[in-house]
Design a protein around this motif. Structure first.
Motif, PDB file in Angstrom:
ATOM      1  N   ASN A 198       0.827  -1.213   0.000  1.00 38.03           N
ATOM      2  CA  ASN A 198       0.000   0.000   0.000  1.00 38.03           C
ATOM      3  C   ASN A 198       0.858   1.258   0.000  1.00 38.03           C
ATOM      4  OD1 ASN A 198      -2.335  -1.531  -0.034  1.00 38.03           O
ATOM      5  ND2 ASN A 198      -2.673  -1.375   2.168  1.00 38.03           N
ATOM      6  N   THR A 199       1.957   1.235   0.743  1.00 40.25           N
ATOM      7  CA  THR A 199       2.864   2.384   0.771  1.00 40.25           C
ATOM      8  C   THR A 199       3.498   2.600  -0.598  1.00 40.25           C
ATOM      9  OG1 THR A 199       3.328   2.026   3.120  1.00 40.25           O
ATOM     10  CG2 THR A 199       4.921   3.344   1.879  1.00 40.25           C
ATOM     11  N   LYS A 200       3.931   1.519  -1.254  1.00 41.33           N
ATOM     12  CA  LYS A 200       4.500   1.634  -2.603  1.00 41.33           C
ATOM     13  C   LYS A 200       3.485   2.220  -3.580  1.00 41.33           C
ATOM     14  CE  LYS A 200       8.006  -2.008  -2.556  1.00 41.33           C
ATOM     15  NZ  LYS A 200       8.391  -3.322  -3.099  1.00 41.33           N
ATOM     16  N   GLU A 201       2.239   1.777  -3.476  1.00 35.26           N
ATOM     17  CA  GLU A 201       1.190   2.291  -4.357  1.00 35.26           C
ATOM     18  C   GLU A 201       0.961   3.785  -4.113  1.00 35.26           C
ATOM     19  OE1 GLU A 201      -2.203  -0.273  -3.729  1.00 35.26           O
ATOM     20  OE2 GLU A 201      -1.272  -1.921  -4.849  1.00 35.26           O
ATOM     21  N   GLU A 213       4.143  10.165  -7.106  1.00 32.78           N
ATOM     22  CA  GLU A 213       5.126  10.431  -8.160  1.00 32.78           C
ATOM     23  C   GLU A 213       4.442  10.780  -9.472  1.00 32.78           C
ATOM     24  OE1 GLU A 213       7.639   6.982  -8.308  1.00 32.78           O
ATOM     25  OE2 GLU A 213       8.948   7.722  -6.711  1.00 32.78           O
ATOM     26  N   SER A 214       3.364  10.094  -9.791  1.00 39.48           N
ATOM     27  CA  SER A 214       2.605  10.391 -11.012  1.00 39.48           C
ATOM     28  C   SER A 214       2.005  11.787 -10.952  1.00 39.48           C
ATOM     29  CB  SER A 214       1.489   9.366 -11.220  1.00 39.48           C
ATOM     30  OG  SER A 214       2.028   8.106 -11.458  1.00 39.48           O
ATOM     31  N   ALA A 215       1.485  12.156  -9.792  1.00 35.99           N
ATOM     32  CA  ALA A 215       0.896  13.493  -9.628  1.00 35.99           C
ATOM     33  C   ALA A 215       1.970  14.566  -9.762  1.00 35.99           C
ATOM     34  CB  ALA A 215       0.201  13.592  -8.274  1.00 35.99           C
ATOM     35  N   ILE A 216       3.142  14.320  -9.217  1.00 37.33           N
ATOM     36  CA  ILE A 216       4.244  15.287  -9.320  1.00 37.33           C
ATOM     37  C   ILE A 216       4.683  15.433 -10.772  1.00 37.33           C
ATOM     38  CG2 ILE A 216       6.688  15.633  -8.742  1.00 37.33           C
ATOM     39  CD1 ILE A 216       6.003  14.435  -5.951  1.00 37.33           C
TER      40      ILE A 216
END
Length: 181
Positions: free
Chosen positions: A155-158, A164-167
């Motif tokens: 869950n943390t990796k997700e 990261e995608s949002a950034i």
């Protein structure tokens, strides 16, 4: 004892007769350790079974099939025994145990994500990593299955991937805005 351990650190032969040490070790590791027979019935297990899979907290789990003991959602929802649901043939936990038993092939660090029921009857998505291996003891063949609950890690990796995608998206928009102005 320290001296004996330091001289034999590559083997546990010095503990051959110590069931107490074995039980203490197994019950103090965070992984669930299951000893299964060819019918996928529990012959032994450590205390982590009840902390990782809490669907049958106060029940005797010896000789219960694996999926029933761990609260497999398919088993509960279809009200069928472990090994008899529509999903059992494609269950990687079951498949790995069978491969280890019949082909004497160890399976290492496979992953599975699916629903399991807890003692309150609530379905929870769990991410598990497991290994299986077959061995012979007193003329009987058994499967040892080691299951580690990696739900929090997964869950943390997700979450990190989503952030990261949002950034990256914000960065792309910023570059686009900069080029316009």
């Amino acid at each position: 004892m320290k001296n004996i351990i330091s001289h034999n650190n590559t083997s546990f032969d010095f503990l051959k007769g110590s069931t107490e040490f074995l039980n203490l070790t197994l019950n103090n590791i965070s992984c669930c350790v299951l000893l299964l027979d060819k019918n996928m019935e529990l012959q032994a297990f450590n205390d982590s079974l009840r902390s990782i899979f809490s669907n049958r907290e106060n029940e005797d789990l010896l000789y219960v099939r694996c999926g029933e003991a761990i609260g497999c959602a398919h088993n509960v929802e279809e009200m069928q025994r472990c090994g008899e649901t529509n999903y059992c043939k494609s269950c990687s936990l079951r498949e790995s145990a069978i491969i280890s038993y019949y082909e004497n092939k160890p399976i290492f660090k496979e992953k599975i994500s699916r629903g399991f029921y807890n003692s309150k009857g609530t379905k929870e998505l769990k991410h598990l990593q497991f290994s299986t291996r077959s061995f012979k003891f007193q003329e009987e063949r058994y499967i040892i299955m080691i299951i580690d609950d990696i739900t929090d890690l997964t869950n943390t990796k997700e979450q990190v991937n989503t952030q990261e995608s949002a950034i990256k998206e914000l960065h792309a928009q910023l570059l686009k805005y900069k080029n316009i102005g």
